[in-house]
Design a protein around this motif. Sequence first.
Motif, PDB file in Angstrom:
ATOM      1  N   ASP A 153       0.839  -1.192   0.000  1.00 34.92           N
ATOM      2  CA  ASP A 153       0.000   0.000   0.000  1.00 34.92           C
ATOM      3  C   ASP A 153       0.878   1.247   0.000  1.00 34.92           C
ATOM      4  O   ASP A 153       1.999   1.238   0.501  1.00 34.92           O
ATOM      5  CB  ASP A 153      -0.916   0.012   1.218  1.00 34.92           C
ATOM      6  N   CYS A 154       0.304   2.334  -0.525  1.00 31.63           N
ATOM      7  CA  CYS A 154       1.050   3.576  -0.717  1.00 31.63           C
ATOM      8  C   CYS A 154       0.608   4.655   0.266  1.00 31.63           C
ATOM      9  O   CYS A 154       0.810   5.836   0.030  1.00 31.63           O
ATOM     10  CB  CYS A 154       0.832   4.045  -2.155  1.00 31.63           C
ATOM     11  N   ASP A 155       0.008   4.249   1.379  1.00 35.31           N
ATOM     12  CA  ASP A 155      -0.600   5.207   2.292  1.00 35.31           C
ATOM     13  C   ASP A 155       0.164   5.418   3.592  1.00 35.31           C
ATOM     14  O   ASP A 155      -0.305   6.102   4.493  1.00 35.31           O
ATOM     15  CB  ASP A 155      -2.037   4.781   2.618  1.00 35.31           C
ATOM     16  N   GLY A 156       1.347   4.820   3.714  1.00 32.37           N
ATOM     17  CA  GLY A 156       2.159   4.987   4.907  1.00 32.37           C
ATOM     18  C   GLY A 156       1.822   4.045   6.033  1.00 32.37           C
ATOM     19  O   GLY A 156       2.447   4.101   7.097  1.00 32.37           O
ATOM     20  N   SER A 157       0.855   3.149   5.840  1.00 31.57           N
ATOM     21  CA  SER A 157       0.497   2.206   6.899  1.00 31.57           C
ATOM     22  C   SER A 157       1.500   1.065   7.010  1.00 31.57           C
ATOM     23  O   SER A 157       1.628   0.444   8.071  1.00 31.57           O
ATOM     24  CB  SER A 157      -0.901   1.639   6.661  1.00 31.57           C
ATOM     25  N   LEU A 158       2.198   0.791   5.934  1.00 30.44           N
ATOM     26  CA  LEU A 158       3.210  -0.266   5.897  1.00 30.44           C
ATOM     27  C   LEU A 158       4.550   0.342   5.488  1.00 30.44           C
ATOM     28  O   LEU A 158       4.598   1.225   4.633  1.00 30.44           O
ATOM     29  CB  LEU A 158       2.814  -1.360   4.907  1.00 30.44           C
ATOM     30  N   ASP A 159       5.604  -0.145   6.085  1.00 31.60           N
ATOM     31  CA  ASP A 159       6.941   0.371   5.816  1.00 31.60           C
ATOM     32  C   ASP A 159       7.552  -0.370   4.633  1.00 31.60           C
ATOM     33  O   ASP A 159       7.840  -1.569   4.729  1.00 31.60           O
ATOM     34  CB  ASP A 159       7.809   0.179   7.060  1.00 31.60           C
ATOM     35  N   PRO A 160       7.766   0.295   3.489  1.00 34.95           N
ATOM     36  CA  PRO A 160       8.378  -0.376   2.344  1.00 34.95           C
ATOM     37  C   PRO A 160       9.759  -0.937   2.654  1.00 34.95           C
ATOM     38  O   PRO A 160      10.243  -1.817   1.944  1.00 34.95           O
ATOM     39  CB  PRO A 160       8.450   0.732   1.286  1.00 34.95           C
ATOM     40  N   GLY A 161      10.397  -0.427   3.707  1.00 32.56           N
ATOM     41  CA  GLY A 161      11.698  -0.964   4.088  1.00 32.56           C
ATOM     42  C   GLY A 161      11.648  -2.420   4.491  1.00 32.56           C
ATOM     43  O   GLY A 161      12.682  -3.104   4.512  1.00 32.56           O
ATOM     44  N   GLU A 162      10.438  -2.931   4.793  1.00 33.56           N
ATOM     45  CA  GLU A 162      10.281  -4.331   5.168  1.00 33.56           C
ATOM     46  C   GLU A 162      10.300  -5.269   3.970  1.00 33.56           C
ATOM     47  O   GLU A 162      10.324  -6.486   4.134  1.00 33.56           O
ATOM     48  CB  GLU A 162       8.957  -4.521   5.917  1.00 33.56           C
ATOM     49  N   VAL A 163      10.280  -4.712   2.751  1.00 33.69           N
ATOM     50  CA  VAL A 163      10.145  -5.569   1.581  1.00 33.69           C
ATOM     51  C   VAL A 163      11.309  -6.539   1.436  1.00 33.69           C
ATOM     52  O   VAL A 163      11.129  -7.680   0.993  1.00 33.69           O
ATOM     53  CB  VAL A 163       9.974  -4.719   0.294  1.00 33.69           C
ATOM     54  N   THR A 164      12.502  -6.127   1.830  1.00 32.24           N
ATOM     55  CA  THR A 164      13.654  -7.030   1.723  1.00 32.24           C
ATOM     56  C   THR A 164      13.445  -8.274   2.576  1.00 32.24           C
ATOM     57  O   THR A 164      13.692  -9.402   2.129  1.00 32.24           O
ATOM     58  CB  THR A 164      14.943  -6.308   2.154  1.00 32.24           C
ATOM     59  N   ARG A 165      12.970  -8.075   3.799  1.00 31.02           N
ATOM     60  CA  ARG A 165      12.739  -9.211   4.701  1.00 31.02           C
ATOM     61  C   ARG A 165      11.574 -10.076   4.225  1.00 31.02           C
ATOM     62  O   ARG A 165      11.631 -11.304   4.305  1.00 31.02           O
ATOM     63  CB  ARG A 165      12.477  -8.697   6.115  1.00 31.02           C
TER      64      ARG A 165
END
Length: 221
Positions: A85-97
């Motif tokens: 999501d693009c709304d700031g509810s999820l941290d894109p930095g977690e995508v690597t993990r």
Amino acid sequence: MNTTPTPRGNLVLPCLDEAAALPWVLARVPVDWQAIVVDNGSTDGSARIAAELGATVVHESRRGFGAACHAGLLAAKADLVAFCDCDGSLDPGEVTRVAEPVAAGRADLVLARRRPTGRGAWPVHARAGNLALSRMVRRRTGVRLHDLGPLRAARRLELLELGLNDRRSGYPLEMVVRAADRGWRISETAVAYRPRTGRSKVTGTWRGTYHAVRDMRAVLR
């Protein structure tokens, strides 16, 4: 000669009027991932902001979460593709993990299990709808999931081969069901879930949640 490095993965970010959240979201995308912001008819300058911040911008005129997600998948070039999501509810930095088990060959599809970290991050009605759908998925496929959240990762070619058809809120569920039917190894990993920036178009209201659940239930028929 083109010296632009090939990204480790493409992160697809469906976007509808998320100008306020985009700077934080795109700043959190890992440097070895390329963000694909799919503008789904924004009127607040989201597409311009995303381009200025270095994202690849794709325009999808057909409204719908699934339409935006699939447009991003079609635009992706990397082997690994994730959605967020693009709304700031999820941290894109977690995508690597989240993507690591797929990259390592231990899983075919990894979903992020959301853990609310702030008041109002996950309204009761939205959580109840998600729980009901997770149980339906378990009965339909045998896959035990706690969440059908939007942050997930898989390999691009395999996702394309699923032949996903839903272009509304049922897209994420259809992905899971079709993957399960093909015997994919599906797993979950926990991530923090924050209050979104701005008002939700889906889970912020009972009406929005109802329509999302209705779309998803149609996938299970």
